[in-house]
Design a protein around this motif. Sequence first.
Motif, PDB file in Angstrom:
ATOM      1  N   ALA A  50      11.052   7.233   6.598  1.00 58.78           N
ATOM      2  CA  ALA A  50       9.981   6.249   6.695  1.00 58.78           C
ATOM      3  C   ALA A  50       9.921   5.393   5.431  1.00 58.78           C
ATOM      4  CB  ALA A  50       8.640   6.954   6.904  1.00 58.78           C
ATOM      5  N   ASN A  51       9.323   4.218   5.559  1.00 58.95           N
ATOM      6  CA  ASN A  51       9.080   3.396   4.376  1.00 58.95           C
ATOM      7  C   ASN A  51       8.229   4.179   3.389  1.00 58.95           C
ATOM      8  OD1 ASN A  51       8.871   0.883   6.748  1.00 58.95           O
ATOM      9  ND2 ASN A  51      10.338   0.749   5.081  1.00 58.95           N
ATOM     10  N   CYS A  52       8.742   4.306   2.164  1.00 54.30           N
ATOM     11  CA  CYS A  52       8.086   5.059   1.081  1.00 54.30           C
ATOM     12  C   CYS A  52       7.907   6.535   1.402  1.00 54.30           C
ATOM     13  CB  CYS A  52       6.773   4.413   0.657  1.00 54.30           C
ATOM     14  SG  CYS A  52       7.037   2.875  -0.269  1.00 54.30           S
ATOM     15  N   GLY A  53       8.725   7.043   2.332  1.00 58.89           N
ATOM     16  CA  GLY A  53       8.842   8.482   2.481  1.00 58.89           C
ATOM     17  C   GLY A  53       9.574   9.035   1.261  1.00 58.89           C
ATOM     18  N   LEU A  54       9.436  10.317   1.032  1.00 63.56           N
ATOM     19  CA  LEU A  54       9.970  10.932  -0.186  1.00 63.56           C
ATOM     20  C   LEU A  54      10.922  12.074   0.160  1.00 63.56           C
ATOM     21  CD1 LEU A  54       9.842  11.110  -3.316  1.00 63.56           C
ATOM     22  CD2 LEU A  54       7.920  12.705  -3.023  1.00 63.56           C
ATOM     23  N   THR A  55      12.161  11.948  -0.292  1.00 66.43           N
ATOM     24  CA  THR A  55      13.157  13.010  -0.162  1.00 66.43           C
ATOM     25  C   THR A  55      13.501  13.497  -1.565  1.00 66.43           C
ATOM     26  OG1 THR A  55      14.078  12.306   1.951  1.00 66.43           O
ATOM     27  CG2 THR A  55      15.569  13.479   0.468  1.00 66.43           C
ATOM     28  N   VAL A  56      13.547  14.808  -1.752  1.00 60.24           N
ATOM     29  CA  VAL A  56      13.796  15.358  -3.084  1.00 60.24           C
ATOM     30  C   VAL A  56      15.016  16.273  -3.039  1.00 60.24           C
ATOM     31  CG1 VAL A  56      12.841  16.619  -5.049  1.00 60.24           C
ATOM     32  CG2 VAL A  56      11.313  15.290  -3.561  1.00 60.24           C
ATOM     33  N   LEU A  57      15.953  16.016  -3.954  1.00 57.71           N
ATOM     34  CA  LEU A  57      17.125  16.863  -4.146  1.00 57.71           C
ATOM     35  C   LEU A  57      16.993  17.558  -5.493  1.00 57.71           C
ATOM     36  CD1 LEU A  57      19.896  14.265  -3.163  1.00 57.71           C
ATOM     37  CD2 LEU A  57      18.659  15.830  -1.642  1.00 57.71           C
ATOM     38  N   ARG A  73       0.830  -1.204   0.000  1.00 54.51           N
ATOM     39  CA  ARG A  73       0.000   0.000   0.000  1.00 54.51           C
ATOM     40  C   ARG A  73       0.865   1.255   0.000  1.00 54.51           C
ATOM     41  NH1 ARG A  73      -3.627  -0.290   5.033  1.00 54.51           N
ATOM     42  NH2 ARG A  73      -4.431   1.674   4.186  1.00 54.51           N
ATOM     43  N   GLN A  74       1.942   1.231   0.776  1.00 55.97           N
ATOM     44  CA  GLN A  74       2.852   2.374   0.794  1.00 55.97           C
ATOM     45  C   GLN A  74       3.419   2.640  -0.601  1.00 55.97           C
ATOM     46  OE1 GLN A  74       5.535   0.692   3.615  1.00 55.97           O
ATOM     47  NE2 GLN A  74       4.608   1.685   5.403  1.00 55.97           N
ATOM     48  N   ALA A  75       3.836   1.563  -1.273  1.00 50.27           N
ATOM     49  CA  ALA A  75       4.422   1.708  -2.602  1.00 50.27           C
ATOM     50  C   ALA A  75       3.407   2.264  -3.593  1.00 50.27           C
ATOM     51  CB  ALA A  75       4.964   0.364  -3.076  1.00 50.27           C
ATOM     52  N   ALA A  76       2.164   1.801  -3.506  1.00 51.02           N
ATOM     53  CA  ALA A  76       1.126   2.303  -4.401  1.00 51.02           C
ATOM     54  C   ALA A  76       0.887   3.793  -4.183  1.00 51.02           C
ATOM     55  CB  ALA A  76      -0.171   1.517  -4.202  1.00 51.02           C
ATOM     56  N   LEU A  77       0.935   4.221  -2.931  1.00 49.99           N
ATOM     57  CA  LEU A  77       0.666   5.625  -2.625  1.00 49.99           C
ATOM     58  C   LEU A  77       1.812   6.540  -3.069  1.00 49.99           C
ATOM     59  CD1 LEU A  77      -1.078   5.225   0.835  1.00 49.99           C
ATOM     60  CD2 LEU A  77      -2.112   6.040  -1.287  1.00 49.99           C
ATOM     61  N   ASN A  81      12.011  13.298   3.801  1.00 47.03           N
ATOM     62  CA  ASN A  81      11.080  12.362   4.443  1.00 47.03           C
ATOM     63  C   ASN A  81       9.646  12.872   4.409  1.00 47.03           C
ATOM     64  OD1 ASN A  81      10.466   9.919   5.743  1.00 47.03           O
ATOM     65  ND2 ASN A  81      10.567  10.870   7.759  1.00 47.03           N
ATOM     66  N   ASP A  82       9.221  13.354   3.253  1.00 48.07           N
ATOM     67  CA  ASP A  82       7.847  13.827   3.072  1.00 48.07           C
ATOM     68  C   ASP A  82       6.911  12.618   3.124  1.00 48.07           C
ATOM     69  OD1 ASP A  82       5.428  14.823   2.148  1.00 48.07           O
ATOM     70  OD2 ASP A  82       6.320  16.021   0.555  1.00 48.07           O
ATOM     71  N   MET A  83       5.956  12.647   4.039  1.00 45.61           N
ATOM     72  CA  MET A  83       5.016  11.542   4.211  1.00 45.61           C
ATOM     73  C   MET A  83       3.577  11.974   3.976  1.00 45.61           C
ATOM     74  SD  MET A  83       6.527   9.522   7.543  1.00 45.61           S
ATOM     75  CE  MET A  83       6.646  10.975   8.600  1.00 45.61           C
ATOM     76  N   ALA A  84       3.383  13.097   3.274  1.00 48.29           N
ATOM     77  CA  ALA A  84       2.033  13.626   3.077  1.00 48.29           C
ATOM     78  C   ALA A  84       1.119  12.632   2.368  1.00 48.29           C
ATOM     79  CB  ALA A  84       2.084  14.937   2.306  1.00 48.29           C
ATOM     80  N   HIS A  85       1.682  11.748   1.563  1.00 48.12           N
ATOM     81  CA  HIS A  85       0.883  10.778   0.812  1.00 48.12           C
ATOM     82  C   HIS A  85       0.531   9.541   1.637  1.00 48.12           C
ATOM     83  CE1 HIS A  85       5.176  10.137   0.343  1.00 48.12           C
ATOM     84  NE2 HIS A  85       4.938   8.849   0.187  1.00 48.12           N
ATOM     85  N   LEU A  86       1.098   9.429   2.837  1.00 49.32           N
ATOM     86  CA  LEU A  86       0.892   8.245   3.679  1.00 49.32           C
ATOM     87  C   LEU A  86       0.002   8.575   4.875  1.00 49.32           C
ATOM     88  CD1 LEU A  86       4.582   6.951   3.839  1.00 49.32           C
ATOM     89  CD2 LEU A  86       2.748   6.069   2.380  1.00 49.32           C
TER      90      LEU A  86
END
Length: 200
Positions: free
Chosen positions: A160-167, A31-35, A181-186
């Motif tokens: 976090a698992n499937c957290g998002l870091t952007v460079l 589910r994390q990966a899908a999100l 570690n953006d988790m807004a989608h989780l």
Amino acid sequence: MTHYLYLVRHGEQQDAEHGLPDGPLSPRGQRQAALVADRLSGVPLTSVWHSPLQRAAQTAEVLAERLPAVDPKPSALLFDCVPTGITPDTPSAFEPFFGSISDEQIEAGHAQMADAVAEFLARKPGEMHDVLITHNFVIAWFVREVLQTPEWRWMTLNQANCGLTVLGQKPGRPWTLLTFNDMAHLPVELRTGLPESLPF
């Protein structure tokens, strides 16, 4: 033209609490990966690379299922690793972590991350949107490298698992940490993989 690098930690591993070195995604990891795939769906992705380990490869497979235009490829530079050993300025509180890590593992991890930085932080022409699906320590090393902090500081960064870091890097400028570690989608119940629970 900006070069963007989207760093995604793999989804939650099945039975990870039992100390298994690798394994498939848990239902929650799926589910994390899908999100995170849905989160990236509006981005004109240039490439998707992933660690060859099963939990990262399966996360990439979920992205490919939901984003048919992407063609994920494995990279040995994204394997889980320990990037450094104890340095002269490493706080003593971290020393127990290295008790089970061999000098050979540390040497291999350091060489791997030097090559990974040279490969993935190399400036490319044009607008680029590259995704790297990898592991917590690898992401921490990339962030530490971009911020130019002491080597041991990777140990203080957790994603976090499937957290998002952007460079991001604009021409003629250094790499910048745009988000960590953006988790807004989780939703809260899917925010796993951090060393301790968060109050939100």
